[in-house]
Design a protein around this motif. Structure first.
Motif, short mmCIF file in Angstrom:
data_model
loop_
_atom_site.label_atom_id
_atom_site.label_comp_id
_atom_site.label_asym_id
_atom_site.label_seq_id
_atom_site.Cartn_x
_atom_site.Cartn_y
_atom_site.Cartn_z
N TYR A 53 0.84 -1.18 0.00
CA TYR A 53 0.00 0.00 0.00
C TYR A 53 0.88 1.25 0.00
O TYR A 53 2.01 1.22 0.51
CB TYR A 53 -0.88 0.05 1.26
CG TYR A 53 -1.94 -1.02 1.34
CD1 TYR A 53 -1.61 -2.32 1.73
CD2 TYR A 53 -3.27 -0.75 1.04
CE1 TYR A 53 -2.58 -3.31 1.81
CE2 TYR A 53 -4.25 -1.73 1.11
CZ TYR A 53 -3.89 -3.00 1.50
OH TYR A 53 -4.86 -3.98 1.58
N GLN A 59 0.52 5.35 1.20
CA GLN A 59 -0.31 6.29 1.95
C GLN A 59 0.28 7.68 1.83
O GLN A 59 1.45 7.89 2.15
CB GLN A 59 -0.40 5.88 3.42
CG GLN A 59 -1.30 6.75 4.26
CD GLN A 59 -1.35 6.31 5.70
OE1 GLN A 59 -0.47 5.60 6.18
NE2 GLN A 59 -2.40 6.71 6.42
N GLU A 70 -4.31 10.99 4.28
CA GLU A 70 -5.22 10.06 3.61
C GLU A 70 -5.01 8.64 4.13
O GLU A 70 -4.05 8.35 4.83
CB GLU A 70 -5.00 10.09 2.09
CG GLU A 70 -5.30 11.44 1.45
CD GLU A 70 -6.77 11.83 1.57
OE1 GLU A 70 -7.05 13.05 1.65
OE2 GLU A 70 -7.63 10.92 1.61
N GLY A 71 -5.94 7.74 3.75
CA GLY A 71 -5.76 6.35 4.10
C GLY A 71 -4.88 5.65 3.08
O GLY A 71 -4.68 6.14 1.97
N PRO A 72 -4.31 4.50 3.44
CA PRO A 72 -3.48 3.74 2.49
C PRO A 72 -4.30 3.29 1.29
O PRO A 72 -5.50 3.00 1.40
CB PRO A 72 -3.02 2.54 3.31
CG PRO A 72 -3.16 2.95 4.74
CD PRO A 72 -4.34 3.87 4.77
N LEU A 78 -4.26 0.48 -1.92
CA LEU A 78 -3.67 -0.77 -2.37
C LEU A 78 -2.96 -0.59 -3.71
O LEU A 78 -3.53 -0.04 -4.66
CB LEU A 78 -4.75 -1.83 -2.52
CG LEU A 78 -4.31 -3.21 -3.01
CD1 LEU A 78 -3.40 -3.89 -1.99
CD2 LEU A 78 -5.52 -4.09 -3.32
#
Lengths: 111, 113
Positions: A35, A37, A41-43, A45
Motif C-alpha cells: 500500500y 499512503q 489520507e488512508g493507504p 492498495l
C-alpha cells in the motif's frame, strides 16, 4: 512483536534515483500486499502477490514475493516526487480474516 | 470517488468527553476494521468485524467499543477521551475472499486536550 519488519524506516532520495524497500518476516504468508499512503489520507492498495517468487510490475514499480513467501521487496525505478509517501506491506494468511501490516517505510523524493 | 466514508475528518475534544467516530461503506463488504495510526507510522488494529452482530478486539487495547448493526456502518466509540487517545483513526473494509485488499477511509484526526 511485529510480524513484518520493513527497511529502511525512512528514505530520502533525489528525483531520478532508483530505490528498493524490503518487507521481511519469519512467518509464511499466503499473500502479501503493498500500500501507499499520502499524508492525511488512508493507504491505497498497489498490488497483491500470492505465489512464491512472483514478480509484478506497475509502471515504474516492481514487486517481488520471496520464494518461501516470508518476504517481499518493492523496487522503484527513476523515482518521482509523486512517489513520496508511506509504503506499507501487509501479509495475509488463509486461516485468518485480517492482514498484518508492516512497520512502514517513509519515502521522500526531492525534486 | 470514495466508497468508504469517515466523519469527522478532524476533531478536537476535551478530556473525559464521549465521542463516536463514524464509518460507512457502500461496497457491501462483510469485513470492516478500525486502525489507529500515529503520523507516518505503522497501523495498529483496534477492532474488527466479520459481519453484522460480529465484533472482535484487535491487538491494541484502546478503551473503545464498536458496534455492527448494519453491514454498511461500523462506528467507534470512546466512552471517556484521554490525551493518550490523540491519534489518527482509520476505518477499512474488504471482501471476504482470502487475498482481497483493504479499502481505507480518509481517517479521523483526533486531538484530546
Amino acid at each position: 512483536t511485529q510480524l513484518l519488519e520493513q527497511s529502511p524506516q525512512f528514505l530520502s532520495i533525489q528525483e531520478g534515483e532508483n530505490l528498493t524497500v524490503y518487507c521481511n518476516s519469519s512467518s509464511v504468508f499466503s499473500s502479501l500486499q503493498w500500500y501507499r499512503q499520502e499524508p492525511g489520507e488512508g493507504p491505497v492498495l498497489l498490488v497483491t502477490v500470492v505465489t512464491g517468487g512472483e514478480v509484478k510490475k506497475l509502471k515504474r514499480l516492481t514487486f517481488q514475493f520471496g520464494d518461501a513467501r516470508k518476504d517481499s521487496s518493492l523496487h522503484i525505478t527513476a523515482a518521482q516526487p509523486g512517489d513520496t509517501g508511506l509504503y506499507l506491506c501487509a501479509g495475509g494468511r488463509n486461516t485468518g480474516n485480517q492482514f498484518y501490516f508492516g512497520t512502514g517505510t517513509s519515502l521522500t523524493v526531492i525534486p | 470517488e470514495a466508497d468508504i466514508y469517515q466523519t469527522p475528518r478532524y476533531l478536537v475534544i476535551g478530556t473525559g468527553k464521549k465521542i463516536t467516530l463514524e464509518c460507512s461503506q457502500t461496497m457491501g463488504h462483510d469485513k470492516m476494521y478500525w486502525y489507529q495510526q500515529d503520523p507516518g507510522m505503522e497501523l495498529h488494529l483496534i477492532h474488527y468485524s466479520y459481519g453484522v452482530n460480529s465484533t472482535e478486539k484487535g491487538d491494541l487495547s484502546s478503551e473503545s467499543t464498536v458496534s455492527r448493526i448494519r453491514t454498511e456502518h461500523f462506528p467507534l466509540t470512546l466512552e471517556s477521551a484521554r490525551p493518550s487517545h490523540t491519534s489518527q483513526y482509520l476505518c477499512a473494509s474488504r471482501k471476504g475472499s482470502a487475498g482481497a485488499g483493504y479499502t481505507f477511509g480518509s481517517g479521523t484526526r483526533l486531538t484530546v486536550v
